[in-house]
Design an enzyme around this catalytic site. Structure first.
Site, PDB file in Angstrom:
ATOM      1  N   LYS A 245       9.764 -20.026   0.838  1.00  0.00           N
ATOM      2  CA  LYS A 245      10.058 -21.255   1.575  1.00  0.00           C
ATOM      3  C   LYS A 245      11.539 -21.331   1.959  1.00  0.00           C
ATOM      4  O   LYS A 245      11.880 -21.778   3.069  1.00  0.00           O
ATOM      5  CB  LYS A 245       9.653 -22.459   0.733  1.00  0.00           C
ATOM      6  CG  LYS A 245       8.152 -22.578   0.530  1.00  0.00           C
ATOM      7  CD  LYS A 245       7.789 -23.738  -0.370  1.00  0.00           C
ATOM      8  CE  LYS A 245       6.276 -23.821  -0.541  1.00  0.00           C
ATOM      9  NZ  LYS A 245       5.881 -24.934  -1.435  1.00  0.00           N
TER      10      LYS A 245
ATOM     11  N   THR B 160       0.823  -1.212   0.000  1.00  0.00           N
ATOM     12  CA  THR B 160       0.000   0.000   0.000  1.00  0.00           C
ATOM     13  C   THR B 160       0.857   1.262   0.000  1.00  0.00           C
ATOM     14  O   THR B 160       0.609   2.202  -0.762  1.00  0.00           O
ATOM     15  CB  THR B 160      -0.939  -0.018   1.224  1.00  0.00           C
ATOM     16  OG1 THR B 160      -1.734  -1.204   1.185  1.00  0.00           O
ATOM     17  CG2 THR B 160      -1.844   1.206   1.217  1.00  0.00           C
TER      18      THR B 160
ATOM     19  N   SER C  10       2.443 -29.299  -2.295  1.00  0.00           N
ATOM     20  CA  SER C  10       3.897 -29.196  -2.128  1.00  0.00           C
ATOM     21  C   SER C  10       4.431 -30.021  -0.962  1.00  0.00           C
ATOM     22  O   SER C  10       5.640 -30.124  -0.804  1.00  0.00           O
ATOM     23  CB  SER C  10       4.301 -27.728  -1.944  1.00  0.00           C
ATOM     24  OG  SER C  10       3.719 -27.188  -0.777  1.00  0.00           O
TER      25      SER C  10
END
Length: 817
Positions: free
Chosen positions: A734, A375, A691
């Site tokens: 990850k 934002t 995954s």
């Protein structure tokens, strides 16, 4: 009148012979002719004129029947009702235009047995239908009630002349009374046809009584409505008269006519406003309507508000843009750390804009976890390009009218959020932030995401149609920046219209730089402190990062820094403005209290069945432990944790792969029949996806073979039934989570090796990243074996997984992880 009861043989009566005979057939449109009535007709169709001529030549008798569908010009036997009226032609007049005017008298009911001819006109063989009547006291009471009810109906229905009551007073036959009344009522064609087909006079009278009573109720309601409308009109006329008198008095007293002055002001603004001709013509038409209205009327207020909206919009007003790339780079770097993909895209736009005179505004969608600066980045883009900034919050929007606006017919109507945002700024080329575009929903009022398709399509938004304005508005100059935490809530069609830019979470070094350069000075100033009052050491910020926050962005980090600043501010107030406090690791723990998180999730020792998996969540990457255990049962696979359907399917695929490799692993072929396998993901809050397939498979193999899993290894990848490792998403997030968790080796799909370029160099250097193609490679790296080749043993028929737990101290409880 009282009818005496007759025998069954005398219940029927005919006025003439009732034998079947062939007569000309005249179909009627939207008209049912009843017996005993004289009806004028106008005949223009060739077949109908031929039928009339034939009737005049054969005793003037003709059969009249209604058409089922009035639009049929050449009706056949199937298009005509079977029951009609045998009639007598009393008078015939031929018009100069070829039409024939008739005066016919209905005589008797009759039914068509068959149509014998259809050329040159219809000829039907008909059979008369006698009236059936049981004359008793009940019928007499029914007739009297019917007369009284029809008398009340005539008083309400002004279209029926009162003289009809005198005619009915001389009618004694119940059948004739029923037919005359049926012809006078305002009934549908099908309802009149039903009455014509009813031969039982008692039933006919009962149906008429119900119909007249229903018509009376409708007429009474109409009278109430007319009375209410008349009173309202009188009130409006009174108000208009009083307003005219008031204006005359004001003119006599020399007071200013405010309404006329307001109209003149609006006309001047319309003439001066820089807007398209279509909008100007619309505003001028509305002004002409406004002049003709009373200034106190509700419609005048609606028109005045509409004209105000047209004049308030920046139709053709454009703000001068800043096209200096170096200046834009400085502004973007001053406001935000990193975020190179977005900054490069803005600089590319400025470069092209400086070379092209007219360029459509880009439509960007920033996708990333909360707190990474999506934002605030949009606000910096507006400042770097010299444009106005407008924020439109779409979270929770579920009404299409919030985007397209309400039509002016509704009370309190207004334009949509996009047009409202443009009204707030002075120019037609602002940066509009569509915040939380993935949080929109839909209900019975429409789908707002579908309405956004036109707003965010560069090929359409130059003629955006807002329902309130009812004019085409050009949005092609607007730079749209949308933000989302995930693409799952955005329809594919809407994604196709936006340029997706993914923002991953920050590394620890990036967060430290952001805290040092932006957050600490900002919160120090916000809490009234100076650099002399508060000094943050680097180890203090690391402590806050590691054990007091767990996020991909820096929002919670800023919140914890603000907490420290408030506590320091309290000490400064007590000790004086010259007080100085250096905040290190120990003082941070004292100020913030008990740590909320553990830094480094790696276990102290290798465990059986416990595997470090990597998942992508709404707040970035996360490392999670997948546990499994086996125990006596009936071959069930138990899955617990907050798991989605795809996640559960991955577990089933993993189990199928393990069962297909039983002999390679040295397991009995039927090992799964007498055991249950329980897979658990404690505290999992990630999104659904495949995954975790290799993670679940590795945990199952470890549990079944009683081989521990290396504590410093984490993995991610989808598994197929053949044991192949497929690509996954969110690799950068990850790997950041694995680095935060303290592992040393990460197993990733071979297909994701190309995505390592997006991972920071420091993270790649700190981790041993191993691309794998199948589960055999995964097990060789994950299981704690001195010789990975010993994993695949020669099958032993005497070996059974059910015997393995018996040698364990845990007894029959397999591996409780």
């Amino acid at each position: 009148m009282i009818f005496e009861k007759r025998s069954d043989a005398a219940r029927t009566r005919r006025d003439d012979a009732t034998g079947a005979r062939a007569v000309p057939l005249l179909p009627l449109r939207d008209l049912v002719v009843f017996p005993y009535l004289v009806i004028p007709l106008s005949v223009g169709r060739e077949k109908s004129i031929s039928a009339v001529n034939e009737a005049m030549a054969r005793g003037k008798e003709i059969f009249l029947a209604a058409q089922k569908k009035a639009k049929v010009d050449d009706p056949s036997a199937e298009d005509i009702y079977e029951v009609g009226t045998l009639s007598q032609v009393m008078q015939l007049v031929r018009e100069p235009n070829g039409t024939v005017r008739l005066l016919v008298e209905g005589r008797r009911r009759a039914r068509i047995l068959r149509v014998t001819s259809d050329s040159p006109h219809l000829v039907a063989e008909v059979e008369e239908l006698p009236d059936v009547l049981d004359s008793d006291v009940e019928v007499e009471a029914l007739i009297r009630t019917l007369r009284d009810t029809f008398d009340a109906y005539v008083k309400l229905e002004k279209r029926i002349p009162p003289e009809i009551l005198l005619t009915l007073g001389s009618v004694e036959s119940p059948a004739k009374l029923a037919d005359i009344l049926a012809a006078q009522l305002n009934l549908k064609l099908s309802e009149k046809q039903d009455i014509l087909e009813t031969t039982d006079v008692r039933t006919r009278l009962e149906v008429l009584l119900k119909s007249i009573q229903s018509e009376i109720e409708i007429l009474q309601v109409q009278r109430k409505i007319r009375t209410r409308v008349k009173k309202q009109m009188e009130k409006t006329q009174k108000e208009y008269y009083l307003n005219e008198q008031m204006q005359a008095i004001q003119r006599e007293l020399g007071e200013k006519d405010e309404f006329r002055s307001e109209v003149q002001d609006l006309e001047a603004r319309i003439a001066e406003k820089h807007m398209p001709e279509a909008a100007r013509e619309k505003a001028q038409r509305e002004m002409r309507k406004l002049k003709m209205m009373s200034p106190m009327s509700a419609e005048a207020t609606v028109v005045r508000n509409y004209i105000d909206w047209i004049l308030a919009l920046p139709w053709l007003d454009l703000a001068p843009e800043k096209l200096e790339i170096d200046e834009a780079t400085r502004i973007l770097d001053d406001d935000h750390f990193g975020l190179r993909p977005v900054k490069d895209r803005i600089l590319e736009y400025l470069a092209v804009r400086s070379l092209v005179e007219k360029l459509k505004g880009p439509i960007l969608c920033l996708v990333g976890p909360p707190g990474v600066g999506k934002t605030s980045l949009a606000r910096s883009v507006a400042r770097a390009t010299g444009r106005e900034f407008v924020r439109v919050s779409l979270g929770g929007v579920r009404d299409e009218a919030e985007i397209r606006g309400h039509r002016r017919t509704y009370i309190g109507a207004m334009p949509g959020k996009v047009i409202q945002g443009l009204k707030r700024c002075r120019f037609n080329n602002p940066v509009i932030l569509l915040d939380e575009i993935d949080k929109m929903s839909t209900d019975f009022r429409g789908d707002p995401s579908a309405a956004l398709l036109e707003v965010l399509d560069p090929e359409q938004n130059h003629t955006f149609a807002d329902h309130y304005l009812d004019l085409d508005y050009d949005l092609s100059r607007v730079m749209f920046v949308a933000t989302a935490n995930s693409l799952q809530g955005i329809p594919w069609a809407l994604q196709d219209r936006m340029e997706i830019i993914r923002l991953a979470g920050y590394t620890e070094d990036e967060k430290l730089s952001i805290a040092t350069r932006y957050l600490v000075p900002k919160q120090r100033e916000a809490n009234g402190l100076t650099e002399e009052n508060l000094v943050f050491r680097r180890d203090a910020l690391k402590t806050i990062l590691r054990i007091y926050t767990k996020e991909a962005g820096v929002r919670n980090l800023e919140r914890e820094i603000a907490t420290v600043c408030r506590k320091v501010a309290k000490r400064v107030v007590r000790r004086g403005r010259d007080a100085r406090l250096v905040v290190g690791e120990a003082r941070v723990k004292k100020l913030l209290g008990v740590p909320r998180f553990q830094y480094g999730r790696a276990e102290a020792a290798d465990e059986i069945g416990l595997v470090n998996g990597l998942a992508w969540t709404q707040v970035g990457g996360e490392m999670l432990g997948v546990e499994s255990m086996v125990f006596p049962g009936k071959g069930k696979l138990i899955l617990t944790g907050k798991l989605g359907e795809v996640f559960q399917e991955s577990a089933q695929s993993a189990l199928s792969y393990v069962r297909s490799r039983t002999r390679a692993f040295g397991l009995a072929d039927d090992f799964y029949q007498d055991i249950d396998i329980h897979v658990h993901l404690p505290g999992f809050q990630g999104t659904d996806g495949p995954s975790a397939g290799i993670t679940i498979a590795s945990s199952m193999v470890s549990t079944l073979l009683r081989i521990p899993v290396r504590r410093d290894v984490a993995m991610t990848g989808e598994i197929t039934l053949r044991g192949k490792v497929r690509a996954i998403g969110g690799l950068k997030e990850k790997l950041l989570a694995a680095h935060r968790g303290g592992v040393k080796k990460v197993l990733i799909p071979k297909e994701n090796e190309k995505d390592l370029e997006e991972v920071p160099r420091r993270i790649r250097a700190a981790l041993e990243i191993v691309p794998v193609e199948d589960l055999d490679q995964v097990l060789g790296h994950a299981l704690a074996l001195e010789d990975p080749s010993s994993l695949f043993r020669v099958p032993d028929p005497a070996f059974s997984v059910r015997r393995a737990p018996q040698a364990s101290p845990a007894g029959s409880g397999a591996s409780a992880v």
